[in-house]
Design a protein around this motif. Sequence first.
Motif, PDB file in Angstrom:
ATOM      1  N   ALA B  36     -40.247 -11.574  39.846  1.00 56.92           N
ATOM      2  CA  ALA B  36     -39.073 -11.910  39.042  1.00 56.92           C
ATOM      3  C   ALA B  36     -38.162 -10.698  38.909  1.00 56.92           C
ATOM      4  N   ILE B  37     -38.781  -9.540  38.667  1.00 60.86           N
ATOM      5  CA  ILE B  37     -37.981  -8.327  38.490  1.00 60.86           C
ATOM      6  C   ILE B  37     -37.200  -8.015  39.767  1.00 60.86           C
ATOM      7  N   VAL B  38     -37.880  -8.143  40.890  1.00 63.63           N
ATOM      8  CA  VAL B  38     -37.221  -7.839  42.175  1.00 63.63           C
ATOM      9  C   VAL B  38     -36.034  -8.763  42.412  1.00 63.63           C
ATOM     10  N   VAL B  43     -30.246  -9.878  42.568  1.00 64.15           N
ATOM     11  CA  VAL B  43     -29.200 -10.875  42.405  1.00 64.15           C
ATOM     12  C   VAL B  43     -28.261 -10.561  41.243  1.00 64.15           C
ATOM     13  N   ILE B  44     -28.791  -9.964  40.200  1.00 64.31           N
ATOM     14  CA  ILE B  44     -27.938  -9.778  39.020  1.00 64.31           C
ATOM     15  C   ILE B  44     -27.674  -8.314  38.693  1.00 64.31           C
ATOM     16  N   SER B  51     -20.271  -3.780  40.096  1.00 68.56           N
ATOM     17  CA  SER B  51     -18.956  -4.183  39.586  1.00 68.56           C
ATOM     18  C   SER B  51     -18.530  -3.271  38.440  1.00 68.56           C
ATOM     19  N   LEU B  52     -19.536  -2.897  37.614  1.00 69.17           N
ATOM     20  CA  LEU B  52     -19.203  -1.984  36.517  1.00 69.17           C
ATOM     21  C   LEU B  52     -18.685  -0.656  37.069  1.00 69.17           C
TER      22      LEU B  52
END
Lengths: 365, 318
Positions: B36-38, B43-44, B51-52
């Motif tokens: 899940a972490i990967v 993806v997020i 973008s930041l």
Amino acid sequence: MAPVTLKKLVKSYGNVDVVHGIDLEVKDREFIALVGPSGCGKSTTLRMIAGLEDISGGIIEIGGKPVNDLPPRARNISMVFQSYALYPHMTVRENMGFSLKIGKVAQSEIDTRVNEAAAILDLEKYMDRRPSQLSGGQRQRVAMGRAIVRKPDVFLFDEPLSNLDAKLRTQVRTEIKRLHAKVQSTMIYVTHDQVEAMTLSDRIVIMRDGHIEQVGTPEEVFRRPATRFVAGFIGSPPMNLNEATVADGKLVFAGGQSLPLPIEFRNKVAAGDKLIFGLRPDDIYPTGHGLNSGEATDVHEMELPVAITEPLGNETLLFVTMAQREWVSRMLNPRPMGAGEMVRFSFDLSQAHLFSPETGKTLRG
Amino acid sequence: MKSVNLAGSLTNVMSATGHDMKFPKFSAPTLLLLPAIVVLAAVIVLPLLFSLYSSFTPFRLTKPESIWVFIGFRNYVSVLTNIEFWTAFGRTVLLLTVALNAEMFLGLGLAMLVNKATHGQRLLRTLMMFPMMFSPVLVGFQFKFLFNDNIGFVNNALQSLGLTTNAIPWLIDGNLALFSIIVAEVWSSTAVFAILILAGLLAMPQEPVEAARVDGCTPWQTFRYVTWPYLMPFAFIAMTIRSLDVARAYDIVKIMTDGGPAKRTELLWTLVGRTAYSDARMGLANAMAYISILLSILFTVYFFRKLAAARQQIGAEW
């Protein structure tokens, strides 16, 4: 303070009639219980009196005036619901004062009346809580308080004790009785529990399938049930009811066993009549262990085997087999007794009831 | 339990063999969470960080190398001092306020009507949700056609009924254009409120309402003091969902007016989109986007507070 009169009251849903034209006069300040099994139309009748259900036929009068077309708010009634129906977002104080606030009563007057009701119901400590922070019994008291503050003409109770546990039920029952003594209003109380009906009311209305079976004082409906249904419904454990045929001044049961015809009914039945014989457990007792052992006038004695015993401390229920049926007997001042023991029983036939098997009506006349 | 044991034994195996092979030792929970972490990181988290970062550069899609120029907060300063941005910001808040209120009143009314229906309620509920089933882009096209000043249905109807003789420039007049967009928004999304409020109505116990009627309430008072407090949490849930929705409104506006006429219907995200893709100023657009997201978060927090308060009010057990 007002009498309530139902005239030929009918309720139907589509083609199905659930209340079949009932007549009832509730006197001013009377406590009336409507009792019967579920689906007998008692709650529907109450809700029609409240104005929560439309009336399909007949007239309801409160204080002598027909109220058929009045909305609930114009009938000056209070209702206590089974599920309490408190306003969850209001405190106890706000719940109780809500109807007065809506009625534009002055705040000082609201406070006086709410505090008065709180004192009667012992709710002072909880006035700023919300319903979710109260126990079931407290919620029901708040619901009663909400009913009291309005000083209504008629109080309506819709199975108010059903959601409470057994111990609390007896407590709140006493409180309702006390409340009636204090506020002196007409009260109509719906319940399926005959004990509540018996203990609380001045008169009981026993309903079944949308008809009234009998109206009478607790004493009357217990001593002189008008129908076989009332006989079986009122009293706990229920009355022993068994089919019998009249022959030779005797009542002959299935299997050939018989009892003498009760003296009271000797002129009212003829040989060959089929009927229902009823006798309460209190009136079948091991000889010497009865309620009115000394003075009974029409007693028949018989030796019978005991099948099962249920000791309750101050009394023991005995299940006895006679005429291929199980009869319940109540032994007062019980002595230890085992299953299978042969015991001499007294049948107090002066307390017997006979009903017609077709109409279910009493043959007492 | 079984999978944990499995993972536990897996780590045992790994640590047993890993000692020689220099594998890092993971605890069972970490190991289980690793997939899940990967995925989340890929993806997020990484795009978000990228973008930041790009919002601190003069990154233009046409000049890829500009991504390496760090300019600090200059993008943010120019956004915050840009009147065009603040106009779009204000207009978005206006749209949000008007559309949400209109949707709530209409949705409430619709829900109460459907709740009264004794027959065919299931069918009505389904019909009620129809607008939600259309793509917003198509809704945009449809309303663009309806509001067309020459051939549109609305003007045609108004003129046939004799209510007006002029062709009303629905999408050409600045104020009317925003109004038309609001109508389209309300049409497509009132159902969200209606469904949630209807759920509340269906879940609501009837006895307090009956108690209120006996207590002397008129139908309006019953609604005001008993029904509405009960429905409030449901309305706030709908508000939260819809505020996020409207705050990122893009598709309907893009189709109906494309921010026009003369930028009179420019909203935050149409502005962001234009800056990013038409002007190709990705860095600046990202700065705008980050500020805009604050707006959404603000509204969400506000409505969640309201929701919590309303829930507590009715002593809700959910």
